[in-house]
Design a protein around this motif. Structure first.
Motif, PDB file in Angstrom:
ATOM      1  N   PHE A  47       3.214  -7.905 -17.943  1.00 36.58           N
ATOM      2  CA  PHE A  47       2.778  -6.608 -17.445  1.00 36.58           C
ATOM      3  C   PHE A  47       3.916  -5.600 -17.536  1.00 36.58           C
ATOM      4  O   PHE A  47       5.087  -5.953 -17.369  1.00 36.58           O
ATOM      5  N   ASP A  48       3.539  -4.342 -17.760  1.00 34.53           N
ATOM      6  CA  ASP A  48       4.514  -3.255 -17.737  1.00 34.53           C
ATOM      7  C   ASP A  48       4.711  -2.737 -16.319  1.00 34.53           C
ATOM      8  O   ASP A  48       5.779  -2.235 -15.965  1.00 34.53           O
ATOM      9  N   LEU A  49       3.652  -2.858 -15.514  1.00 30.58           N
ATOM     10  CA  LEU A  49       3.668  -2.332 -14.152  1.00 30.58           C
ATOM     11  C   LEU A  49       2.805  -3.202 -13.261  1.00 30.58           C
ATOM     12  O   LEU A  49       1.736  -3.658 -13.671  1.00 30.58           O
ATOM     13  N   ALA A  50       3.284  -3.416 -12.030  1.00 29.32           N
ATOM     14  CA  ALA A  50       2.483  -4.104 -11.013  1.00 29.32           C
ATOM     15  C   ALA A  50       2.359  -3.172  -9.816  1.00 29.32           C
ATOM     16  O   ALA A  50       3.349  -2.618  -9.350  1.00 29.32           O
ATOM     17  N   ILE A  51       1.127  -2.984  -9.355  1.00 28.58           N
ATOM     18  CA  ILE A  51       0.851  -2.199  -8.154  1.00 28.58           C
ATOM     19  C   ILE A  51       0.456  -3.212  -7.091  1.00 28.58           C
ATOM     20  O   ILE A  51      -0.600  -3.837  -7.187  1.00 28.58           O
ATOM     21  N   ALA A  73       9.961 -11.664 -14.705  1.00 28.10           N
ATOM     22  CA  ALA A  73       8.985 -10.653 -15.099  1.00 28.10           C
ATOM     23  C   ALA A  73       9.668  -9.289 -15.076  1.00 28.10           C
ATOM     24  O   ALA A  73      10.332  -8.938 -14.113  1.00 28.10           O
ATOM     25  N   GLU A  74       9.524  -8.553 -16.155  1.00 26.16           N
ATOM     26  CA  GLU A  74      10.208  -7.268 -16.303  1.00 26.16           C
ATOM     27  C   GLU A  74       9.390  -6.084 -15.811  1.00 26.16           C
ATOM     28  O   GLU A  74       9.821  -4.945 -15.935  1.00 26.16           O
ATOM     29  N   ALA A  75       8.220  -6.321 -15.266  1.00 27.60           N
ATOM     30  CA  ALA A  75       7.341  -5.232 -14.845  1.00 27.60           C
ATOM     31  C   ALA A  75       8.001  -4.363 -13.785  1.00 27.60           C
ATOM     32  O   ALA A  75       8.696  -4.848 -12.897  1.00 27.60           O
ATOM     33  N   LYS A  76       7.757  -3.078 -13.894  1.00 25.78           N
ATOM     34  CA  LYS A  76       8.117  -2.153 -12.819  1.00 25.78           C
ATOM     35  C   LYS A  76       7.112  -2.411 -11.702  1.00 25.78           C
ATOM     36  O   LYS A  76       6.000  -2.880 -11.938  1.00 25.78           O
ATOM     37  N   VAL A  77       7.501  -2.101 -10.458  1.00 24.46           N
ATOM     38  CA  VAL A  77       6.630  -2.382  -9.327  1.00 24.46           C
ATOM     39  C   VAL A  77       6.479  -1.137  -8.446  1.00 24.46           C
ATOM     40  O   VAL A  77       7.459  -0.468  -8.138  1.00 24.46           O
ATOM     41  N   ILE A  78       5.232  -0.865  -8.087  1.00 22.87           N
ATOM     42  CA  ILE A  78       4.911   0.136  -7.080  1.00 22.87           C
ATOM     43  C   ILE A  78       4.286  -0.621  -5.917  1.00 22.87           C
ATOM     44  O   ILE A  78       3.320  -1.362  -6.108  1.00 22.87           O
ATOM     45  N   LEU A  79       4.855  -0.462  -4.730  1.00 25.63           N
ATOM     46  CA  LEU A  79       4.308  -1.114  -3.551  1.00 25.63           C
ATOM     47  C   LEU A  79       3.420  -0.123  -2.806  1.00 25.63           C
ATOM     48  O   LEU A  79       3.790   1.038  -2.639  1.00 25.63           O
ATOM     49  N   SER A 102       1.993   5.528  -0.061  1.00 25.73           N
ATOM     50  CA  SER A 102       1.341   5.284   1.224  1.00 25.73           C
ATOM     51  C   SER A 102      -0.167   5.415   1.113  1.00 25.73           C
ATOM     52  O   SER A 102      -0.666   6.249   0.371  1.00 25.73           O
ATOM     53  N   LYS A 103      -0.867   4.560   1.864  1.00 23.26           N
ATOM     54  CA  LYS A 103      -2.314   4.670   1.979  1.00 23.26           C
ATOM     55  C   LYS A 103      -2.619   5.714   3.039  1.00 23.26           C
ATOM     56  O   LYS A 103      -1.861   5.824   3.997  1.00 23.26           O
ATOM     57  N   PRO A 104      -3.678   6.470   2.949  1.00 25.08           N
ATOM     58  CA  PRO A 104      -4.655   6.436   1.864  1.00 25.08           C
ATOM     59  C   PRO A 104      -4.070   7.027   0.584  1.00 25.08           C
ATOM     60  O   PRO A 104      -3.254   7.945   0.634  1.00 25.08           O
ATOM     61  N   ILE A 105      -4.494   6.478  -0.543  1.00 31.34           N
ATOM     62  CA  ILE A 105      -3.927   6.852  -1.841  1.00 31.34           C
ATOM     63  C   ILE A 105      -4.700   8.006  -2.454  1.00 31.34           C
ATOM     64  O   ILE A 105      -5.923   7.978  -2.531  1.00 31.34           O
ATOM     65  N   ASN A 106      -3.948   8.975  -2.901  1.00 33.02           N
ATOM     66  CA  ASN A 106      -4.496  10.091  -3.663  1.00 33.02           C
ATOM     67  C   ASN A 106      -4.375   9.700  -5.135  1.00 33.02           C
ATOM     68  O   ASN A 106      -3.263   9.482  -5.615  1.00 33.02           O
ATOM     69  N   PRO A 107      -5.488   9.585  -5.875  1.00 32.88           N
ATOM     70  CA  PRO A 107      -5.425   9.143  -7.277  1.00 32.88           C
ATOM     71  C   PRO A 107      -4.488   9.990  -8.147  1.00 32.88           C
ATOM     72  O   PRO A 107      -3.773   9.451  -8.984  1.00 32.88           O
ATOM     73  N   LYS A 108      -4.480  11.303  -7.920  1.00 35.86           N
ATOM     74  CA  LYS A 108      -3.602  12.170  -8.705  1.00 35.86           C
ATOM     75  C   LYS A 108      -2.135  11.833  -8.427  1.00 35.86           C
ATOM     76  O   LYS A 108      -1.320  11.742  -9.338  1.00 35.86           O
ATOM     77  N   GLU A 109      -1.811  11.618  -7.144  1.00 34.80           N
ATOM     78  CA  GLU A 109      -0.441  11.255  -6.769  1.00 34.80           C
ATOM     79  C   GLU A 109      -0.051   9.912  -7.395  1.00 34.80           C
ATOM     80  O   GLU A 109       1.049   9.760  -7.927  1.00 34.80           O
ATOM     81  N   LEU A 110      -0.955   8.941  -7.347  1.00 37.42           N
ATOM     82  CA  LEU A 110      -0.673   7.633  -7.925  1.00 37.42           C
ATOM     83  C   LEU A 110      -0.429   7.753  -9.426  1.00 37.42           C
ATOM     84  O   LEU A 110       0.505   7.151  -9.962  1.00 37.42           O
ATOM     85  N   THR A 111      -1.242   8.554 -10.105  1.00 36.53           N
ATOM     86  CA  THR A 111      -1.070   8.765 -11.547  1.00 36.53           C
ATOM     87  C   THR A 111       0.304   9.362 -11.837  1.00 36.53           C
ATOM     88  O   THR A 111       0.984   8.939 -12.770  1.00 36.53           O
ATOM     89  N   GLU A 112       0.723  10.325 -11.026  1.00 37.52           N
ATOM     90  CA  GLU A 112       2.043  10.937 -11.213  1.00 37.52           C
ATOM     91  C   GLU A 112       3.154   9.910 -11.024  1.00 37.52           C
ATOM     92  O   GLU A 112       4.120   9.868 -11.790  1.00 37.52           O
ATOM     93  N   VAL A 113       3.023   9.071 -10.000  1.00 37.30           N
ATOM     94  CA  VAL A 113       4.036   8.033  -9.749  1.00 37.30           C
ATOM     95  C   VAL A 113       4.077   7.054 -10.916  1.00 37.30           C
ATOM     96  O   VAL A 113       5.153   6.665 -11.371  1.00 37.30           O
ATOM     97  N   ILE A 114       2.925   6.656 -11.420  1.00 36.95           N
ATOM     98  CA  ILE A 114       2.869   5.736 -12.575  1.00 36.95           C
ATOM     99  C   ILE A 114       3.583   6.343 -13.771  1.00 36.95           C
ATOM    100  O   ILE A 114       4.386   5.680 -14.422  1.00 36.95           O
ATOM    101  N   HIS A 115       3.334   7.621 -14.043  1.00 39.16           N
ATOM    102  CA  HIS A 115       3.999   8.278 -15.171  1.00 39.16           C
ATOM    103  C   HIS A 115       5.523   8.326 -14.977  1.00 39.16           C
ATOM    104  O   HIS A 115       6.269   8.138 -15.929  1.00 39.16           O
ATOM    105  N   GLN A 116       5.966   8.549 -13.742  1.00 40.06           N
ATOM    106  CA  GLN A 116       7.405   8.574 -13.457  1.00 40.06           C
ATOM    107  C   GLN A 116       8.030   7.200 -13.656  1.00 40.06           C
ATOM    108  O   GLN A 116       9.130   7.079 -14.202  1.00 40.06           O
ATOM    109  N   VAL A 117       7.326   6.168 -13.209  1.00 36.12           N
ATOM    110  CA  VAL A 117       7.863   4.800 -13.248  1.00 36.12           C
ATOM    111  C   VAL A 117       7.886   4.238 -14.662  1.00 36.12           C
ATOM    112  O   VAL A 117       8.833   3.581 -15.075  1.00 36.12           O
ATOM    113  N   LEU A 118       6.806   4.503 -15.420  1.00 37.02           N
ATOM    114  CA  LEU A 118       6.739   3.978 -16.787  1.00 37.02           C
ATOM    115  C   LEU A 118       7.545   4.858 -17.705  1.00 37.02           C
ATOM    116  O   LEU A 118       8.038   4.545 -18.693  1.00 37.02           O
TER     117      LEU A 118
END
Length: 118
Positions: A47-51, A73-79, A102-118
């Motif tokens: 995996f490239d990323l694990a949430i 495992a070399e995957a980046k991780v978002i907790l 943090s929950k509750p998760i905002n999909p737009k925020e999560l997408t931004e974090v994924i782009h930053q991490v990857l």
């Protein structure tokens, strides 16, 4: 090639919604609802990323993160943590997580974090 993402979340409805959402974003997504199944997926895939949700029925997200690191495992991780779990978030970063959301998760925020991490 699209990034391969592992989602580990015990809330089945939320997990499947997140899986569909990220799949529509072009990611290849696999999911698990507990640590045992997550470990099996980690053993069989790269995996490239694990949430990772922190609270799971059989272990917590930091334990899965530690398992991933032990397996090289070399995957980046978002907790994923509940709002206000600052101690848990700090521990996750200390163990090698790239970010936490943090929950509750905002999909737009999560997408931004994924782009930053990857």
């Amino acid at each position: 090639m699209s990034a391969k993402i592992l989602i580990v979340e015990d809330d089945v409805v939320f997990c499947k919604m997140l899986t569909r959402f990220l799949s529509k974003q072009g990611y290849e997504v696999r999911d698990a609802q507990n640590g045992k199944d997550a470990k099996e997926l980690i053993a069989l895939n790269t995996f490239d990323l694990a949430i990772l949700d922190y609270r799971l029925p059989d272990m917590n997200g930091i334990e899965i993160l530690q398992h991933m690191r032990a397996e090289k495992a070399e995957a980046k991780v978002i907790l994923i943590t509940r709002y206000g779990d600052d101690e848990i978030a700090a521990k996750a970063i200390e163990e090698g997580a790239a970010a936490f959301v943090s929950k509750p998760i905002n999909p737009k925020e999560l997408t931004e974090v994924i782009h930053q991490v990857l």
